[in-house]
Design an enzyme around this catalytic site. Structure first.
Site, mmCIF file in Angstrom:
data_model
loop_
_atom_site.group_PDB
_atom_site.id
_atom_site.type_symbol
_atom_site.label_atom_id
_atom_site.label_comp_id
_atom_site.label_asym_id
_atom_site.label_seq_id
_atom_site.Cartn_x
_atom_site.Cartn_y
_atom_site.Cartn_z
ATOM 1 N N ASP A 33 34.926 18.772 62.905
ATOM 2 C CA ASP A 33 35.063 18.055 64.184
ATOM 3 C C ASP A 33 35.077 16.542 64.007
ATOM 4 O O ASP A 33 35.138 15.793 64.987
ATOM 5 C CB ASP A 33 33.943 18.462 65.150
ATOM 6 N N GLY A 34 34.998 16.084 62.761
ATOM 7 C CA GLY A 34 35.075 14.640 62.510
ATOM 8 C C GLY A 34 33.731 13.975 62.307
ATOM 9 O O GLY A 34 33.672 12.813 61.895
ATOM 10 N N ARG A 89 26.307 -10.785 64.645
ATOM 11 C CA ARG A 89 26.743 -12.011 65.336
ATOM 12 C C ARG A 89 26.735 -11.867 66.860
ATOM 13 O O ARG A 89 26.789 -12.850 67.574
ATOM 14 C CB ARG A 89 28.121 -12.440 64.815
ATOM 15 N N LYS A 184 33.090 -27.785 64.581
ATOM 16 C CA LYS A 184 34.000 -26.659 64.849
ATOM 17 C C LYS A 184 33.992 -26.299 66.326
ATOM 18 O O LYS A 184 32.928 -26.247 66.944
ATOM 19 C CB LYS A 184 33.570 -25.443 64.024
ATOM 20 N N ASP A 210 30.292 -21.166 53.652
ATOM 21 C CA ASP A 210 29.883 -20.597 54.945
ATOM 22 C C ASP A 210 29.118 -19.310 54.676
ATOM 23 O O ASP A 210 29.157 -18.777 53.559
ATOM 24 C CB ASP A 210 31.120 -20.317 55.809
HETATM 25 C C1 R5P Z 1 30.152 -18.872 62.545
HETATM 26 O O1 R5P Z 1 29.281 -19.590 62.995
HETATM 27 C C2 R5P Z 1 30.099 -18.364 61.144
HETATM 28 O O2 R5P Z 1 29.281 -19.150 60.333
HETATM 29 C C3 R5P Z 1 31.468 -18.290 60.520
HETATM 30 O O3 R5P Z 1 32.002 -19.597 60.453
HETATM 31 C C4 R5P Z 1 32.406 -17.435 61.324
HETATM 32 O O4 R5P Z 1 31.793 -16.263 61.728
HETATM 33 C C5 R5P Z 1 33.627 -17.133 60.489
HETATM 34 O O5 R5P Z 1 34.507 -16.368 61.253
HETATM 35 P P1 R5P Z 1 36.076 -16.448 61.034
HETATM 36 O O6 R5P Z 1 36.322 -16.219 59.571
HETATM 37 O O7 R5P Z 1 36.604 -15.360 61.895
HETATM 38 O O8 R5P Z 1 36.515 -17.798 61.470
#
Ligand code: R5P
Length: 282
Positions: A33-34, A89, A184, A210
Site C-alpha cells: 500500500d506504499g 526553517r 539580504k 552559510d
Molecule cells: C537563510 O537565512 C539561510 O541562512 C540560507 O541563506 C537560506 O536558507 C538559503 O536558501 P536558498 O539556497 O534557497 O537561498
C-alpha cells in the site's frame, strides 16, 4: 550501536568507526500500500544512537520507526542525531494559520528519544522545541578543511548577517583572512536580492559561508555580485548542502570555483564529515 536512517548512511559509517561502535544492519522497504517500514537487525541492549537526517517526509517517518525499533529491542538509551533537521526553517507561524513545523517535528522526535543532537540548526531556538531540549553541534569549523591551502588575501563572507558567526568560525579554523557580510532581502522562496558591503574584493579569493544552500538563490546571487566586482576566485561553503532543484546549475552559472559542504546531507559536494564533531558529544 549506531542505527542509520536511509539519508545518513555514509555519516553513520564514519561515526561508527570514529566511536568504534557497531553499525546496525537496517532495511528500508515498502508495503504494497506504499507505507514504509524500516527494520533493524541485531539491536544490542546497550545505547542506540539513531542517526537520521530528515530532508524528506519519508525520512522523518523512518526516523520515528528506527527509534521505536530500538526501544522495542530493549535499547537502554535512545540517542537521536539529526545531522540535518528538516522543517527547521519553519520555526514560527509566519502567516496566520501556519503551523510551527519545527515544533511539531521536534515533539514527534522527542517522544522516542532520551537525548537529541542537532547539527547546526538554522536557529538555536528550535532546540527548545525538543523535550528535553536538544543540543546543538557546531560542525562549521570543519568547512575550512577542504579549502585550498594558499588562498589569496582571503575574505570570508556571510551572504546575510545571520551567517556571520559561521563565516567567522570558518575563518578562525582556516587561520587567516577578514570577515564581512552582505545584506539580504528575500522576495520569495527563490527570489533573493543581496546588497553588497563596501569590502574591496577585486583580486581576492572569497569564501561565501552559510548554514545551508537550499535552492541556491542566496549563494548564486552573492557569487554573481562578487564575480562582477572582480573577485579572483569565489568558493562557497555550507554545513547543509541541500542543493535542491537547480541549485548546482545556478551556482555554476554564477561563476563559483567550488562548492564545499558536510555529510549532514549526502551530495557530491559533501567534502567533509561531521562525525568527529558528533563524536565529541557521544
Ligand atoms: C537563510 O537565512 C539561510 O541562512 C540560507 O541563506 C537560506 O536558507 C538559503 O536558501 P536558498 O539556497 O534557497 O537561498
Amino acid at each position: 550501536m549506531i542505527i542509520s536512517g536511509s539519508a545518513s548512511q555514509s555519516l553513520s559509517a564514519e561515526l561508527a568507526a570514529e566511536l568504534d561502535e557497531a553499525l546496525a544492519p537496517v532495511e528500508f522497504e515498502r508495503f504494497p500500500d506504499g507505507e514504509l517500514i524500516a527494520r533493524v537487525g541485531d539491536v544490542s541492549p546497550d545505547r542506540a544512537v539513531v542517526v537520521a537526517s530528515t530532508p524528506t517526509s519519508d525520512a522523518h517517518l523512518e526516523l520515528l520507526q528506527l527509534q521505536d525499533a530500538a526501544r522495542e529491542a530493549g535499547a537502554s538509551e535512545v540517542v537521536t542525531v539529526l545531522p540535518y533537521m528538516g522543517y527547521a526553517r519553519q520555526d514560527a507561524a509566519f502567516e496566520p494559520g501556519e503551523p510551527v513545523s519545527a515544533r511539531a517535528v521536534a515533539r514527534a522526535v522527542s517522544a522516542g528519544s532520551d537525548r537529541t543532537l542537532v547539527v547546526n540548526p538554522h536557529e538555536d531556538a528550535v532546540l527548545d522545541f525538543f523535550d528535553p531540549a536538544a543540543t546543538a553541534v557546531d560542525a562549521s569549523p570543519r568547512l575550512a578543511e577542504p579549502l585550498p591551502a594558499a588562498l589569496s588575501d582571503p575574505l570570508f563572507l556571510a551572504p546575510d548577517e545571520g551567517a556571520v558567526d559561521i563565516a567567522t568560525a570558518v575563518r578562525d579554523a582556516y587561520g587567516q583572512g577578514e570577515t564581512d557580510f552582505f545584506e539580504k532581502t528575500r522576495h520569495s522562496g527563490v527570489d533573493v536580492e543581496v546588497t553588497p558591503s563596501d569590502a574591496a574584493v577585486a583580486g581576492r579569493d572569497v569564501v561565501v559561508v552559510d548554514d545551508i544552500i537550499a535552492t541556491g538563490s542566496t549563494m548564486s546571487e552573492a557569487v554573481a555580485v562578487l564575480s562582477d566586482r572582480g573577485a579572483a576566485r569565489v568558493f562557497v561553503a555550507c554545513v547543509h548542502p541541500l542543493l535542491a532543484r537547480s541549485a548546482p546549475t545556478k551556482l555554476s552559472r554564477a561563476g563559483v570555483e567550488a562548492v564545499y559542504g558536510t555529510d549532514t546531507l549526502e551530495r557530491a559536494a559533501s567534502a567533509v564529515s561531521v562525525a568527529p564533531s558528533l563524536a565529541e558529544y557521544l
